[in-house]
Write an enzyme that holds these catalytic residues in place. Structure first.
Site, PDB file in Angstrom:
ATOM      1  N   LYS A 197      -8.504 -18.086  40.038  1.00  0.00           N
ATOM      2  CA  LYS A 197      -8.972 -16.950  39.236  1.00  0.00           C
ATOM      3  C   LYS A 197      -8.878 -15.707  40.101  1.00  0.00           C
ATOM      4  CE  LYS A 197     -12.851 -15.026  36.699  1.00  0.00           C
ATOM      5  NZ  LYS A 197     -14.177 -15.262  36.123  1.00  0.00           N
ATOM      6  N   ARG A 207     -15.696  -7.347  29.981  1.00  0.00           N
ATOM      7  CA  ARG A 207     -16.956  -6.814  30.521  1.00  0.00           C
ATOM      8  C   ARG A 207     -17.655  -5.938  29.493  1.00  0.00           C
ATOM      9  NH1 ARG A 207     -14.899  -6.331  36.793  1.00  0.00           N
ATOM     10  NH2 ARG A 207     -14.360  -8.557  36.895  1.00  0.00           N
ATOM     11  N   LYS A 249      -5.922 -17.951  35.862  1.00  0.00           N
ATOM     12  CA  LYS A 249      -6.426 -16.830  35.081  1.00  0.00           C
ATOM     13  C   LYS A 249      -6.299 -15.549  35.873  1.00  0.00           C
ATOM     14  CE  LYS A 249     -10.805 -15.139  33.370  1.00  0.00           C
ATOM     15  NZ  LYS A 249     -12.222 -15.358  33.334  1.00  0.00           N
TER      16      LYS A 249
END
Ligand code: PBG
Length: 333
Positions: A197, A207, A249
């Site tokens: 990640k 977010r 990711k």
């Protein structure tokens, strides 16, 4: 010129031929839909930077998961937005916390109709927005955080999650969580490790979605976008510690990493088409600059072609509808 008469175009001549020789296929069963549930909400709240995606109320979440089951999706990944946050992320381990309650309600509704995954990370629950506990100097304390992840894992497993998505990038998190699950008797609860990640700019809309209070960045624990070889190291560690599925990711800007991980992984490989990837497609499509359906389909196909067995995407529901539609047309004609 070893093959002077070779004409690859023969295999591209019509749709039937192209369908026959396609090396990669999309199937709703390979798709996982990320979903947000907001504590105390009574109706859905749109997320401005993620058109079509909402913060669900608890009841709305259950309905959304039911729809995902009906479309044949492989799974859902649940994220909670708590009403209150604190330094330790107390809501993450509270059985009555928004995410743990949602896991239970979703399982009660759909049983084993699809795979119920839960995000295992503290960032949605801490008032500073970091993925772990902070030490006196304000740095994320790796080992103190592992203890919280262990508690969170047991709470999520008790609530009924099939798979825990460990997204915090703490060293040793997979082994620590596996030990805690086994010790509590949850030997059947699987771990999806966000093995590689990256500290990415493409998480921006997410977010917003979780109303993150984060002011700094996550570069001291998420991977440096400059590094490719390091993804193999992270993957090997997670496999050694007991990961059942490994993930890369973001997806589109990291297809090289995804191909590397797929080449070495003996377990299924997932990739997350993250919020910023989705938002870019939506923004360009809204301007009439790209064909939305074609771009979504091609992007997810590319992620599978690079090596993903499983794709997390905010477009999962629509994509599944298109695939079912195409399948119906294909078998009729
Ligand atoms: C952390 C987490 C994040 C995402 C998934 N899990 C945010 C982050 O690391 O900052 C991002 C997903 C997306 O952008 O769609 N709990």
């Amino acid at each position: 010129m070893p093959f002077p008469h070779d004409r690859p175009r023969r295999l591209r001549a019509n749709a039937a031929m192209r369908r026959l020789v396609a090396e990669t296929r999309l199937d709703p069963a390979d798709l996982v839909l990320p979903l947000f549930v907001k504590e105390g909400a009574s109706e859905p709240t749109p997320i401005a930077s993620m058109p079509g995606v909402v913060q669900h109320s608890p009841a709305g979440l259950v309905a959304a998961v039911r729809e995902a089951v009906d479309l044949g999706l492989g799974g859902v990944m649940l994220f909670g937005i708590p009403a209150l946050r604190d330094a330790r992320g107390t809501g993450a381990t509270d059985p009555d916390g928004v995410l743990n309650r949602a896991i239970g309600e979703v399982r009660a509704e759909v049983g084993d109709g699809l795979v119920v995954m839960a995000d295992l990370c503290l960032d949605e629950f801490t008032d500073h927005g970091h993925c772990g506990l902070l030490d006196a100097a304000g740095e994320v304390d790796n080992d103190a955080t592992l203890a919280r992840y262990q508690e969170m894992a047991v709470a999520q497993a008790a609530a009924g999650a099939h798979v825990l998505g460990l997204s915090g990038m703490m060293d040793g998190q997979v082994g620590a969580v596996r030990d805690a699950l086994d010790a509590a008797g949850y030997t059947g609860t699987a771990i999806l490790a966000y093995a590689a990640k990256y500290a990415s700019a493409f998480y921006g809309p997410f977010r917003d979605a979780v109303e993150s209070p984060l002011t700094g960045n996550r570069r001291a624990y998420q991977m440096d976008p400059a590094n490719r070889r390091e993804a193999a190291r992270e993957t090997e560690l997670d496999l050694f510690e007991g990961a059942d599925i490994v993930m890369v990711k973001p997806a589109m800007a990291y297809l090289d990493v995804l191909a590397d991980v797929a080449a070495i992984s003996p377990v299924p490989v997932a990739a997350y088409q993250v919020s910023g990837e989705f938002a870019m497609i939506e923004a360009a499509a809204a301007n009439g600059w790209i064909d939305r359906r074609a771009a979504i389909t091609e992007s997810v196909l590319s992620i599978k072609r690079a090596g993903a067995d499983i794709v997390l995407t905010y477009a999962a529901v629509e994509l599944a509808r298109w695939l079912l539609e195409e399948h119906a047309v294909g078998s009729a004609g």
